[in-house]
Design a protein around this motif. Structure first.
Motif, short mmCIF file in Angstrom:
data_model
loop_
_atom_site.label_atom_id
_atom_site.label_comp_id
_atom_site.label_asym_id
_atom_site.label_seq_id
_atom_site.Cartn_x
_atom_site.Cartn_y
_atom_site.Cartn_z
N UNK A 24 0.84 -1.28 0.09
CA UNK A 24 -0.01 -0.01 -0.05
C UNK A 24 0.83 1.25 0.00
N UNK A 25 2.00 1.14 0.88
CA UNK A 25 2.78 2.47 0.89
C UNK A 25 3.57 2.45 -0.69
N UNK A 26 3.85 1.58 -1.13
CA UNK A 26 4.71 1.70 -2.51
C UNK A 26 3.63 2.30 -3.66
N UNK A 27 2.28 1.72 -3.37
CA UNK A 27 1.21 2.16 -4.35
C UNK A 27 0.95 3.76 -4.32
N UNK A 28 1.15 4.25 -3.02
CA UNK A 28 1.20 5.69 -2.65
C UNK A 28 1.99 6.40 -3.37
N UNK A 33 4.52 13.76 -5.47
CA UNK A 33 5.39 14.34 -6.42
C UNK A 33 6.65 14.01 -6.22
N UNK A 34 7.56 14.42 -6.76
CA UNK A 34 8.85 14.15 -6.68
C UNK A 34 9.60 14.63 -5.06
N UNK A 35 8.93 15.49 -4.78
CA UNK A 35 9.27 16.28 -3.45
C UNK A 35 8.83 15.51 -2.25
N UNK A 36 7.89 14.71 -2.66
CA UNK A 36 7.28 13.79 -1.47
C UNK A 36 7.82 12.41 -1.51
N UNK A 37 8.55 12.05 -2.45
CA UNK A 37 9.22 10.68 -2.70
C UNK A 37 10.43 10.71 -1.72
N UNK A 38 10.74 9.44 -1.27
CA UNK A 38 12.12 9.24 -0.67
C UNK A 38 13.25 9.54 -1.42
N UNK A 39 14.45 10.02 -0.97
CA UNK A 39 15.50 10.66 -1.80
C UNK A 39 15.87 9.20 -2.79
N UNK A 40 16.05 8.25 -2.11
CA UNK A 40 16.79 7.12 -2.89
C UNK A 40 15.84 6.77 -4.21
N UNK A 41 14.44 6.75 -3.87
CA UNK A 41 13.80 6.54 -5.37
C UNK A 41 13.87 7.79 -6.09
N UNK A 42 13.91 8.83 -5.91
CA UNK A 42 14.13 10.15 -6.72
C UNK A 42 15.73 9.89 -7.47
N UNK A 43 16.63 9.33 -6.63
CA UNK A 43 17.81 9.32 -7.14
C UNK A 43 17.82 8.14 -8.32
N UNK A 44 17.07 7.20 -7.97
CA UNK A 44 16.85 6.17 -8.97
C UNK A 44 16.09 6.42 -10.24
#
Length: 69
Positions: A24-28, A33-44
């Protein structure tokens, strides 16, 4: 580990998840937005975006990705 190997590893991890709260968290993340995503996901995502088109592998479904291993 190449970007393709990282993506395949991440897909494998997601495919094998059985914890509904994590799913559910991943689906969220899809609605974030990019500002709300964890840094590691944005970097990937930035790494994937920077890859030249000719280096990318076209995928039609998860089975195709898993069969590449």
């Amino acid at each position: 580990m190449t970007i393709e190997q990282k993506k395949i590893s991440l897909i494998n991890w997601i495919t094998n998840l059985e914890d509904e709260a994590i799913i559910d968290q991943i689906t969220g993340f899809q609605k974030s937005s990019l500002d709300e995503l964890p840094k590691a996901i944005v970097e990937l995502l930035k790494m994937a975006e920077a890859e030249p088109e000719e280096n990318l592998i076209k995928h039609t479904n998860v089975r195709d990705i898993l069969n590449m291993r």
